[in-house]
Motif scaffolding. Sequence first.
Motif, PDB file in Angstrom:
ATOM      1  N   ASN A 704       0.800  -1.225   0.000  1.00  0.00           N
ATOM      2  CA  ASN A 704       0.000   0.000   0.000  1.00  0.00           C
ATOM      3  C   ASN A 704       0.832   1.274   0.000  1.00  0.00           C
ATOM      4  O   ASN A 704       0.826   2.048  -0.951  1.00  0.00           O
ATOM      5  CB  ASN A 704      -0.960  -0.004   1.194  1.00  0.00           C
ATOM      6  N   ASP A 705       1.587   1.527   1.088  1.00  0.00           N
ATOM      7  CA  ASP A 705       2.403   2.740   1.127  1.00  0.00           C
ATOM      8  C   ASP A 705       3.573   2.533   2.086  1.00  0.00           C
ATOM      9  O   ASP A 705       3.624   1.562   2.855  1.00  0.00           O
ATOM     10  CB  ASP A 705       1.579   3.973   1.522  1.00  0.00           C
ATOM     11  N   THR A 706       4.508   3.458   2.036  1.00  0.00           N
ATOM     12  CA  THR A 706       5.729   3.326   2.842  1.00  0.00           C
ATOM     13  C   THR A 706       5.468   3.591   4.323  1.00  0.00           C
ATOM     14  O   THR A 706       6.255   3.151   5.167  1.00  0.00           O
ATOM     15  CB  THR A 706       6.791   4.319   2.322  1.00  0.00           C
ATOM     16  N   GLU A 707       4.395   4.305   4.645  1.00  0.00           N
ATOM     17  CA  GLU A 707       4.091   4.517   6.059  1.00  0.00           C
ATOM     18  C   GLU A 707       3.757   3.200   6.753  1.00  0.00           C
ATOM     19  O   GLU A 707       4.092   3.007   7.925  1.00  0.00           O
ATOM     20  CB  GLU A 707       2.943   5.515   6.209  1.00  0.00           C
ATOM     21  N   ASP A 708       3.073   2.293   6.059  1.00  0.00           N
ATOM     22  CA  ASP A 708       2.834   0.959   6.618  1.00  0.00           C
ATOM     23  C   ASP A 708       4.167   0.279   6.924  1.00  0.00           C
ATOM     24  O   ASP A 708       4.336  -0.351   7.973  1.00  0.00           O
ATOM     25  CB  ASP A 708       2.035   0.103   5.630  1.00  0.00           C
ATOM     26  N   LEU A 790      12.583   7.222   2.358  1.00  0.00           N
ATOM     27  CA  LEU A 790      12.416   8.542   2.966  1.00  0.00           C
ATOM     28  C   LEU A 790      11.718   9.500   2.013  1.00  0.00           C
ATOM     29  O   LEU A 790      10.861  10.292   2.416  1.00  0.00           O
ATOM     30  CB  LEU A 790      13.775   9.101   3.375  1.00  0.00           C
ATOM     31  N   GLU A 791      12.065   9.444   0.719  1.00  0.00           N
ATOM     32  CA  GLU A 791      11.461  10.340  -0.258  1.00  0.00           C
ATOM     33  C   GLU A 791       9.964  10.105  -0.412  1.00  0.00           C
ATOM     34  O   GLU A 791       9.210  11.032  -0.723  1.00  0.00           O
ATOM     35  CB  GLU A 791      12.144  10.163  -1.615  1.00  0.00           C
ATOM     36  N   LYS A 792       9.508   8.879  -0.198  1.00  0.00           N
ATOM     37  CA  LYS A 792       8.099   8.553  -0.415  1.00  0.00           C
ATOM     38  C   LYS A 792       7.262   8.669   0.852  1.00  0.00           C
ATOM     39  O   LYS A 792       6.058   8.424   0.813  1.00  0.00           O
ATOM     40  CB  LYS A 792       7.977   7.141  -0.993  1.00  0.00           C
ATOM     41  N   LEU A 793       7.897   9.044   1.955  1.00  0.00           N
ATOM     42  CA  LEU A 793       7.119   9.243   3.175  1.00  0.00           C
ATOM     43  C   LEU A 793       6.340  10.552   3.065  1.00  0.00           C
ATOM     44  O   LEU A 793       6.936  11.612   2.842  1.00  0.00           O
ATOM     45  CB  LEU A 793       8.037   9.301   4.397  1.00  0.00           C
ATOM     46  N   PRO A 794       5.023  10.532   3.207  1.00  0.00           N
ATOM     47  CA  PRO A 794       4.260  11.788   3.080  1.00  0.00           C
ATOM     48  C   PRO A 794       4.529  12.757   4.231  1.00  0.00           C
ATOM     49  O   PRO A 794       4.486  13.972   4.033  1.00  0.00           O
ATOM     50  CB  PRO A 794       2.791  11.295   3.084  1.00  0.00           C
ATOM     51  N   ASN A 795       4.816  12.205   5.415  1.00  0.00           N
ATOM     52  CA  ASN A 795       5.070  13.066   6.580  1.00  0.00           C
ATOM     53  C   ASN A 795       6.284  12.530   7.343  1.00  0.00           C
ATOM     54  O   ASN A 795       6.151  11.944   8.434  1.00  0.00           O
ATOM     55  CB  ASN A 795       3.847  13.108   7.498  1.00  0.00           C
ATOM     56  N   PRO A 796       7.510  12.710   6.830  1.00  0.00           N
ATOM     57  CA  PRO A 796       8.694  12.144   7.489  1.00  0.00           C
ATOM     58  C   PRO A 796       8.956  12.762   8.862  1.00  0.00           C
ATOM     59  O   PRO A 796       9.619  12.156   9.709  1.00  0.00           O
ATOM     60  CB  PRO A 796       9.828  12.463   6.514  1.00  0.00           C
ATOM     61  N   GLU A 797       8.427  13.970   9.106  1.00  0.00           N
ATOM     62  CA  GLU A 797       8.671  14.624  10.392  1.00  0.00           C
ATOM     63  C   GLU A 797       7.983  13.897  11.545  1.00  0.00           C
ATOM     64  O   GLU A 797       8.280  14.154  12.722  1.00  0.00           O
ATOM     65  CB  GLU A 797       8.200  16.078  10.336  1.00  0.00           C
ATOM     66  N   LYS A 798       7.065  12.977  11.226  1.00  0.00           N
ATOM     67  CA  LYS A 798       6.398  12.200  12.275  1.00  0.00           C
ATOM     68  C   LYS A 798       7.352  11.215  12.950  1.00  0.00           C
ATOM     69  O   LYS A 798       7.067  10.722  14.036  1.00  0.00           O
ATOM     70  CB  LYS A 798       5.213  11.419  11.687  1.00  0.00           C
ATOM     71  N   TYR A 799       8.472  10.908  12.287  1.00  0.00           N
ATOM     72  CA  TYR A 799       9.372   9.876  12.770  1.00  0.00           C
ATOM     73  C   TYR A 799      10.728  10.491  13.140  1.00  0.00           C
ATOM     74  O   TYR A 799      11.099  11.562  12.649  1.00  0.00           O
ATOM     75  CB  TYR A 799       9.565   8.803  11.694  1.00  0.00           C
ATOM     76  N   LEU A 800      11.461   9.775  13.995  1.00  0.00           N
ATOM     77  CA  LEU A 800      12.823  10.178  14.355  1.00  0.00           C
ATOM     78  C   LEU A 800      13.772   9.516  13.371  1.00  0.00           C
ATOM     79  O   LEU A 800      13.986   8.299  13.414  1.00  0.00           O
ATOM     80  CB  LEU A 800      13.127   9.755  15.793  1.00  0.00           C
ATOM     81  N   ILE A 801      14.316  10.317  12.449  1.00  0.00           N
ATOM     82  CA  ILE A 801      15.153   9.794  11.364  1.00  0.00           C
ATOM     83  C   ILE A 801      16.396  10.675  11.263  1.00  0.00           C
ATOM     84  O   ILE A 801      16.320  11.900  11.387  1.00  0.00           O
ATOM     85  CB  ILE A 801      14.401   9.795  10.023  1.00  0.00           C
ATOM     86  N   VAL A 821      16.212   4.989  11.420  1.00  0.00           N
ATOM     87  CA  VAL A 821      14.965   5.311  12.112  1.00  0.00           C
ATOM     88  C   VAL A 821      15.160   4.912  13.565  1.00  0.00           C
ATOM     89  O   VAL A 821      15.320   3.733  13.873  1.00  0.00           O
ATOM     90  CB  VAL A 821      13.770   4.565  11.497  1.00  0.00           C
ATOM     91  N   PHE A 822      15.174   5.900  14.475  1.00  0.00           N
ATOM     92  CA  PHE A 822      15.434   5.593  15.879  1.00  0.00           C
ATOM     93  C   PHE A 822      14.227   5.881  16.772  1.00  0.00           C
ATOM     94  O   PHE A 822      14.344   6.072  17.977  1.00  0.00           O
ATOM     95  CB  PHE A 822      16.679   6.329  16.387  1.00  0.00           C
ATOM     96  N   SER A 823      13.036   5.881  16.168  1.00  0.00           N
ATOM     97  CA  SER A 823      11.819   6.134  16.941  1.00  0.00           C
ATOM     98  C   SER A 823      11.588   5.079  18.016  1.00  0.00           C
ATOM     99  O   SER A 823      10.971   5.363  19.053  1.00  0.00           O
ATOM    100  CB  SER A 823      10.600   6.174  16.006  1.00  0.00           C
ATOM    101  N   ALA A 824      12.043   3.834  17.768  1.00  0.00           N
ATOM    102  CA  ALA A 824      11.798   2.749  18.716  1.00  0.00           C
ATOM    103  C   ALA A 824      13.000   2.477  19.615  1.00  0.00           C
ATOM    104  O   ALA A 824      12.985   1.502  20.380  1.00  0.00           O
ATOM    105  CB  ALA A 824      11.409   1.478  17.956  1.00  0.00           C
ATOM    106  N   ASP A 825      14.024   3.309  19.534  1.00  0.00           N
ATOM    107  CA  ASP A 825      15.178   3.115  20.426  1.00  0.00           C
ATOM    108  C   ASP A 825      14.764   3.377  21.883  1.00  0.00           C
ATOM    109  O   ASP A 825      13.771   4.080  22.129  1.00  0.00           O
ATOM    110  CB  ASP A 825      16.304   4.080  20.038  1.00  0.00           C
TER     111      ASP A 825
END
Length: 900
Positions: A704-708, A790-801, A821-825
Amino acid sequence: MLSVEEKQIDRFTEIFYRILRGEKPSPIRLPKDYPENEITQLASYINRFIEEYNELADFMYSISRGELDYDPPKGKMRALQSFKSLQASLRHLTWKTQKIANGDFSQKVDFMGDFSAAFNKMTQQLQQAFADLEKRNAELRQANEHIRQQQEELRKKTAELAELNATLEQRVEKQTEVIRTQLEELKQLDQLKDQFLANTSHELRTPLNGIIGLAESLMDGATGPLPAATNQNLRMIVSSGQRLASLVNDILDFSKMKNHELEIRRKPLYIKNIADMVLAVCRPLLAGKALILQNNIPDNLPPVQADENRVQQILHNLVGNALKFTHSGSVRLSAEVISGKMMALSVSDTGIGIPEDKRESIFQTFAQGDASTIREYGGTGLGLSISRQLVELHGGSIRLVSETGKGSTFTFTLPLSEGVPEHNPEHSADSETLMSGIRKESEDSPGQTGEFPVSDGISENSQTVIYPAADFSESPAHFYSDMGTDEKFRILVVDDEPVNQQVLANHLSPRNYEVIQALNGRAALDYFEQDCHFDLVLLDIMMPGMSGYDVARKLRETFLPSELPIIMLTAKNRISDLIEGFSCGVNDYLAKPLSKSELLARIRTHLHLLKINSSYSRFVPYDYLRFLKKESILDVRLGDHDSREMGIMFTDIRSFTAMSEKMTAGEIFRFVNAYLGRVSPVIRAHNGIIVKFLGDGLMAVFPNDTEDLLAAGIEKLRKVEEYNQHRKTEGRMPIRIGIGAHTGHIMIGMIGESARMEGDVLSDHVNLTARLEGLSKYYGVSFLISGEVLEKLPNPEKYLIRFLDRVQVRGRETIIHVHEVFSADPEPLAEKKLRFRAEFEKGQHLYFNSRFREAAMCFRNILQSSPEDHAVRIFLERSELFLKNGVPEGWQGIERRSEK
């Protein structure tokens, strides 16, 4: 066109003109067959004149040359005088001739004697001829005027006729339009009539379904045990309801045959088997009668080519009629081959018989023997009419032999088949079970048939089966069996009729089914939107607001037929209605009023298939089938594939080999399954598809999309952290995993060989994703993604990258940009990476611009506060190495990795 005389006059004039011009004229030559008249005489005179003229001319020519010996002056004067006199006469004659040629016939000539007389006579004749011609022209003009007047009159009459025709055409067209309108109205009325029949049947079947269903469920103990008398009354209600349902079906069949919509589906059939089933079903009609049924059809008859359902219908009508009009004695079925191409089937009874004057009319629509018969026995008079039409549709015929007071025999023919039926009746388990049950009932109730022995004369190859009257005391419970499991199945019942809901609940609830009810299509879809799980849907078609067709289409957007069976419940069982239902994705249908045994059998079958398909889905997921556009795993073939752009994920456990060396084989499997059991549902929850398990790792795709893709990776790391908490309580070491994610165009399909195949994805992007997962070990991080993700993420600011490096991996010439991606660290580490992200990026900028001393200072400052950040340590070590050893020639800041 000029006549011969006119031509000769012109010739005469020409001769005179030639003479006047001093030329020698030629003689006049008339046709050989030219008649003797004035023209002939004139021509003779002129020819003599021409001859004399020519001699004179020659004489004058000779004189002019001095060839004649005579006295020139005197001779010359005479010749000249003669010539001048002739010349004057010729001028006069030419002038006269020209006058005549111009139509002046009053001219006369008076020289040359006979010539003048002939010329003048010719002029008179010409004058008379022209007068006659003028008279004739006048008459012709008068005739032409008369014709013109007649033509004018004809034109007027033609115009009047055209006007009359136009008026008539307008009248005819107007009348035709009236007739066309009337025909259209008749067609509409006929269609309204057919629609009325269909709608009426639907409205009749709905309450019928409730009456029969509720009565059967009460008999089955839905509300507890009932007295025998109550059960007997309920059985009578069921029997009456089924009779009414049969009448509704007859009316619908009559409508279909009238509109030529009834289809005949022929196949090879053994007629004895069908006769057994029909007689077994007709047993309840024997209640209260001293009557037996006999099947005298031989076993060794060849098959017929016919529609099984329609043959049953014919036999039902004939046997039902025989039982209705026969109070005692027997009803017998027999058959024989005739003429080598047809089979004749006979239904004989010992009933009231049919008078001779009524034997043809009983085959007509809505006809019976007489009014007293209608009052005494009831019925619509459709059964025999429909039976005859069904027989004729098969290419056969039906006839009747009857004697009043002694009985009747109906005989119909069916064509023999050259094929072989799918199931031989001699080896049919269902047929044998049915027959053994009937024989047992016959043995258990001999008193009902003892007075009526089987007739003699039956072939030794035939098997006579005696069907006793029905025993209503038996319970229907033996018709059902459970699914062989304690699993509770959830069934969604969608019907806008509360009575139908209650019938289905009564039938299903006492068994191993959990029934959920929805009174309309919107309510049914709401259950699915709330992620409610159902194993099967019973779906009514005719509902207000949203029809069952619409509900089925909506469900098929999410669920495959093998994933969620839908059984259509309909009172409109026309072929067109069924085709539309199947085109919407339903698996099966049941016609109202419902047969309880058939309903439970169909449900049991579809749930069994669901369990099989669910087992298969563990090896070939339903999502695979959707990609391959297959409805069932049975449709999957080696080489089936599809290609599209998807997100790809590889996951692996760190140091799994070292861990497994300390475990037994059983512990390894339990550990791997415990780990995969926690992380795999996360992938499915984010619309991912697990392509394969790789020992301690797995590969998945996200269509579906890269956010998934990103959300699934973060959630997986959190699930691992929860699992580690559980492992700590058991005294076990925590585990770490690495994730690599990329996106690109891949092919998904079935690979292997004919005896063993599996689903897989193939693409260079798959290999790159595996390399990214490997790089996560090198950088000491948990989750790496490519720059494409990263380029295909519609809202990359939602994640810690954060950006990590530019890398060229083994087997690939292009450079990839690697991001962490360190959001889950763990929260302290993630907080430090976020706080020093700008400083880290500054150091990277200095590093890629070969300012290694300044870059090293940035990296040392970060490590003082965050010494566990392995990626920063790698860049510090590289900077210090380049300061010590110098930069390699051609260095562009690209890290080249040769590991897989």
